[in-house]
Design a protein around this motif. Structure first.
Motif, PDB file in Angstrom:
ATOM      1  N   PHE A   1       6.308  73.292  40.053  1.00 29.10           N
ATOM      2  CA  PHE A   1       5.856  72.562  41.239  1.00 29.10           C
ATOM      3  C   PHE A   1       6.289  73.278  42.521  1.00 29.10           C
ATOM      4  CE2 PHE A   1       6.207  69.402  37.846  1.00 29.10           C
ATOM      5  CZ  PHE A   1       4.923  68.875  37.861  1.00 29.10           C
ATOM      6  N   GLY A   2       5.422  74.123  43.028  1.00 35.03           N
ATOM      7  CA  GLY A   2       5.680  74.829  44.270  1.00 35.03           C
ATOM      8  C   GLY A   2       6.171  76.244  44.049  1.00 35.03           C
ATOM      9  N   THR A   3       5.460  77.193  44.618  1.00 35.99           N
ATOM     10  CA  THR A   3       5.845  78.607  44.521  1.00 35.99           C
ATOM     11  C   THR A   3       5.947  79.246  45.901  1.00 35.99           C
ATOM     12  OG1 THR A   3       3.511  79.232  44.270  1.00 35.99           O
ATOM     13  CG2 THR A   3       4.789  78.870  42.244  1.00 35.99           C
ATOM     14  N   ASP A   4       5.999  78.395  46.935  1.00 33.15           N
ATOM     15  CA  ASP A   4       6.017  78.913  48.308  1.00 33.15           C
ATOM     16  C   ASP A   4       7.250  78.445  49.083  1.00 33.15           C
ATOM     17  OD1 ASP A   4       5.296  76.255  48.379  1.00 33.15           O
ATOM     18  OD2 ASP A   4       3.669  76.502  49.839  1.00 33.15           O
ATOM     19  N   TYR A   5       8.323  78.132  48.367  1.00 30.74           N
ATOM     20  CA  TYR A   5       9.566  77.746  49.033  1.00 30.74           C
ATOM     21  C   TYR A   5      10.241  78.973  49.639  1.00 30.74           C
ATOM     22  CZ  TYR A   5       9.372  73.071  46.991  1.00 30.74           C
ATOM     23  OH  TYR A   5       9.009  71.792  46.661  1.00 30.74           O
ATOM     24  N   ASP A   6      11.130  78.736  50.576  1.00 28.61           N
ATOM     25  CA  ASP A   6      11.868  79.817  51.224  1.00 28.61           C
ATOM     26  C   ASP A   6      13.035  80.259  50.334  1.00 28.61           C
ATOM     27  OD1 ASP A   6      12.805  81.662  53.023  1.00 28.61           O
ATOM     28  OD2 ASP A   6      13.817  80.186  54.302  1.00 28.61           O
ATOM     29  N   THR A   7      12.681  80.804  49.183  1.00 28.74           N
ATOM     30  CA  THR A   7      13.657  81.336  48.230  1.00 28.74           C
ATOM     31  C   THR A   7      13.163  82.700  47.775  1.00 28.74           C
ATOM     32  OG1 THR A   7      12.541  80.309  46.333  1.00 28.74           O
ATOM     33  CG2 THR A   7      14.277  79.015  47.414  1.00 28.74           C
ATOM     34  N   ALA A   8      13.989  83.424  47.048  1.00 28.06           N
ATOM     35  CA  ALA A   8      13.655  84.806  46.680  1.00 28.06           C
ATOM     36  C   ALA A   8      12.349  84.901  45.904  1.00 28.06           C
ATOM     37  CB  ALA A   8      14.802  85.416  45.871  1.00 28.06           C
ATOM     38  N   ASP A   9      12.107  83.974  44.980  1.00 28.80           N
ATOM     39  CA  ASP A   9      10.864  84.053  44.201  1.00 28.80           C
ATOM     40  C   ASP A   9       9.894  82.909  44.505  1.00 28.80           C
ATOM     41  OD1 ASP A   9      11.777  81.807  42.804  1.00 28.80           O
ATOM     42  OD2 ASP A   9      12.472  82.953  41.078  1.00 28.80           O
ATOM     43  N   GLY A  10      10.207  82.100  45.539  1.00 26.23           N
ATOM     44  CA  GLY A  10       9.301  81.048  45.974  1.00 26.23           C
ATOM     45  C   GLY A  10       9.435  79.723  45.248  1.00 26.23           C
ATOM     46  N   THR A  11      10.313  79.652  44.212  1.00 26.03           N
ATOM     47  CA  THR A  11      10.495  78.387  43.486  1.00 26.03           C
ATOM     48  C   THR A  11      11.848  77.772  43.828  1.00 26.03           C
ATOM     49  OG1 THR A  11      11.411  79.483  41.507  1.00 26.03           O
ATOM     50  CG2 THR A  11       9.022  79.180  41.608  1.00 26.03           C
ATOM     51  N   CYS A  12      11.955  76.471  43.572  1.00 27.00           N
ATOM     52  CA  CYS A  12      13.173  75.728  43.912  1.00 27.00           C
ATOM     53  C   CYS A  12      14.397  76.273  43.179  1.00 27.00           C
ATOM     54  CB  CYS A  12      13.005  74.259  43.546  1.00 27.00           C
ATOM     55  SG  CYS A  12      11.861  73.357  44.573  1.00 27.00           S
ATOM     56  N   ILE A  13      15.523  76.187  43.856  1.00 28.90           N
ATOM     57  CA  ILE A  13      16.801  76.611  43.276  1.00 28.90           C
ATOM     58  C   ILE A  13      17.666  75.382  43.033  1.00 28.90           C
ATOM     59  CG2 ILE A  13      18.961  77.831  43.771  1.00 28.90           C
ATOM     60  CD1 ILE A  13      17.280  79.904  45.280  1.00 28.90           C
ATOM     61  N   ARG A  14      18.256  75.306  41.821  1.00 33.71           N
ATOM     62  CA  ARG A  14      19.114  74.188  41.457  1.00 33.71           C
ATOM     63  C   ARG A  14      20.395  74.703  40.789  1.00 33.71           C
ATOM     64  NH1 ARG A  14      16.120  72.346  44.484  1.00 33.71           N
ATOM     65  NH2 ARG A  14      14.757  70.515  44.316  1.00 33.71           N
ATOM     66  N   ASP A  15      21.392  73.854  40.806  1.00 35.23           N
ATOM     67  CA  ASP A  15      22.709  74.149  40.233  1.00 35.23           C
ATOM     68  C   ASP A  15      22.798  73.458  38.874  1.00 35.23           C
ATOM     69  OD1 ASP A  15      25.462  74.206  39.609  1.00 35.23           O
ATOM     70  OD2 ASP A  15      26.032  74.155  41.712  1.00 35.23           O
ATOM     71  N   TYR A  16      22.848  74.236  37.801  1.00 34.19           N
ATOM     72  CA  TYR A  16      22.901  73.671  36.449  1.00 34.19           C
ATOM     73  C   TYR A  16      24.325  73.745  35.908  1.00 34.19           C
ATOM     74  CZ  TYR A  16      17.861  73.852  36.719  1.00 34.19           C
ATOM     75  OH  TYR A  16      16.567  73.663  37.129  1.00 34.19           O
ATOM     76  N   ILE A  17      24.732  72.660  35.239  1.00 35.79           N
ATOM     77  CA  ILE A  17      26.080  72.586  34.705  1.00 35.79           C
ATOM     78  C   ILE A  17      26.034  72.081  33.269  1.00 35.79           C
ATOM     79  CG2 ILE A  17      26.371  70.322  35.789  1.00 35.79           C
ATOM     80  CD1 ILE A  17      29.348  70.916  35.968  1.00 35.79           C
ATOM     81  N   HIS A  18      26.782  72.731  32.403  1.00 40.51           N
ATOM     82  CA  HIS A  18      26.811  72.359  30.988  1.00 40.51           C
ATOM     83  C   HIS A  18      27.427  70.979  30.824  1.00 40.51           C
ATOM     84  CE1 HIS A  18      27.378  72.544  26.672  1.00 40.51           C
ATOM     85  NE2 HIS A  18      26.790  73.729  26.622  1.00 40.51           N
ATOM     86  N   VAL A  19      26.824  70.157  29.982  1.00 37.84           N
ATOM     87  CA  VAL A  19      27.283  68.788  29.803  1.00 37.84           C
ATOM     88  C   VAL A  19      28.716  68.728  29.271  1.00 37.84           C
ATOM     89  CG1 VAL A  19      26.262  68.561  27.494  1.00 37.84           C
ATOM     90  CG2 VAL A  19      26.585  66.520  28.929  1.00 37.84           C
ATOM     91  N   THR A  20      29.133  69.726  28.504  1.00 36.29           N
ATOM     92  CA  THR A  20      30.516  69.748  28.012  1.00 36.29           C
ATOM     93  C   THR A  20      31.487  70.059  29.142  1.00 36.29           C
ATOM     94  OG1 THR A  20      29.768  70.398  25.807  1.00 36.29           O
ATOM     95  CG2 THR A  20      32.086  70.764  26.314  1.00 36.29           C
ATOM     96  N   ASP A  21      31.082  70.890  30.090  1.00 37.69           N
ATOM     97  CA  ASP A  21      31.908  71.115  31.284  1.00 37.69           C
ATOM     98  C   ASP A  21      32.033  69.831  32.093  1.00 37.69           C
ATOM     99  OD1 ASP A  21      32.531  73.797  30.869  1.00 37.69           O
ATOM    100  OD2 ASP A  21      30.745  74.517  31.896  1.00 37.69           O
TER     101      ASP A  21
END
Length: 323
Positions: free
Chosen positions: A206-226
């Motif tokens: 959903f969206g390839t024109d964001y102001d990011t390096a490749d145009g897609t959204c950036i999110r912070d992923y964290i392992h459920v065990t962490d």
């Protein structure tokens, strides 16, 4: 004994699996979104509702509860917009019922599973605990309301609490016995893995024109065990009376774009994804990345598992799909 409400859900069940190594645990869950099979057999399981005062009083009267950990919120952003009453009733009103029973039984230690949705759409690259909270949907509002209520209860009634705001929980237990199973599934990594297993026709970006390096959204992923290990450290800080009212972000401090997540899934699995580009979704910020410096400094916690490990563990789980 520790009471875990929502302990049959995704994050709650992973916490329980780690916590039973250290404490006696009782799980309360109404199984509306959780899975009985996901609850570790060493924990006591009670099927009941967070908002049922009789269910709660039975537990507090029957067991020596010394702390409560809360994972029983509804958490679908889109659904919260369509049906806000459901979210305010369960996430806010039912939590007040729980807190009331806790105070009546003189149980003063509380760990609350909160969310990055309390920040809304922040205008900073990395979010810390001082970033302004401005949620943009009923789900985020409901979580922030409880945070504010906890602050008031702390001042008035001596409640000791830790709020943990986390970003994108992902992955599965390394044993592949428990993992992420939602209906409907809305999270990116399981959606990708389901497509790679042939359970979905395609993956929509959903969206390839964001102001990011490749145009897609950036999110912070964290392992459920962490995530589980952070909750246990927070619990220990309360039980040892080192903390009484704290808010911590939980993230890995790194952001991964949607395209990077898809590419990593392809690398781990060896399967090529069928990707379709789609329009942006309303309310999706370009970047959401957490600073976890505060909890590292104060409790010594940091995320140990990277994106590749998150996906590898999730892939093992999805291939087995035990429930």
């Amino acid at each position: 004994m520790i009471l875990v409400v929502g302990g049959a859900g995704y994050i709650g069940s992973h916490l329980v699996k780690e916590l039973v190594e250290k404490e006696k645990v009782i799980v309360l869950d109404n199984l509306s979104t959780g899975h009985r099979e996901a609850v570790d057999s060493r924990a006591i399981f009670v099927e009941g509702d967070l908002g049922d005062e009789e269910d709660l009083q039975m537990i507090f009267s029957s067991y020596p509860i010394k702390a409560v950990m809360h994972f029983a919120a509804f958490s679908l952003v889109g659904e919260s917009v369509i049906d806000p009453l459901k979210y305010y009733q369960n996430n806010v009103a039912s939590t007040i019922t729980l807190l009331n029973v806790m105070m009546r039984n003189n149980v003063k230690n509380f760990i609350f599973s909160s969310t990055a949705a309390t920040y809304g759409i922040p205008n900073v690259d990395v979010i810390d605990e001082k970033t302004v909270t401005a949620p943009i949907n009923p789900y985020g509002h409901s979580k922030l309301m409880i945070e504010q209520i906890l602050g008031d209860f702390s001042k008035a009634y001596g409640l000791h609490y830790v709020v943990l705001r986390y970003f994108n929980a992902a992955g599965a237990h390394e044993s592949a016995k428990i993992g992420e199973s939602h209906d409907p599934e809305t999270h990116l990594i399981p959606i990708i893995l389901q497509q790679l297993l042939g359970q979905r026709d395609q993956i929509s970006v959903f969206g390839t024109d964001y102001d990011t390096a490749d145009g897609t959204c950036i999110r912070d992923y964290i392992h459920v065990t962490d995530l589980a290990s952070a909750h246990i450290l927070a619990l220990e800080s309360l039980l040892n009376e080192e903390k009484s009212a704290e808010v911590y972000n939980l993230g890995n401090g790194l952001g991964y774009s949607v395209k990077e997540v898809i590419e990593t899934c392809e690398k781990v699995t060896g399967v090529e994804a069928n990707v379709v580009m789609a329009d942006r979704r309303a309310g999706d910020p370009a970047r959401l990345v957490a600073s976890s410096e505060k909890i590292f400094t104060e409790l010594g916690w940091k995320a140990e598992r990277n994106l590749e490990q998150i996906i590898a563990d999730a892939w093992k789980w999805h291939q087995k799909q035990q429930y």
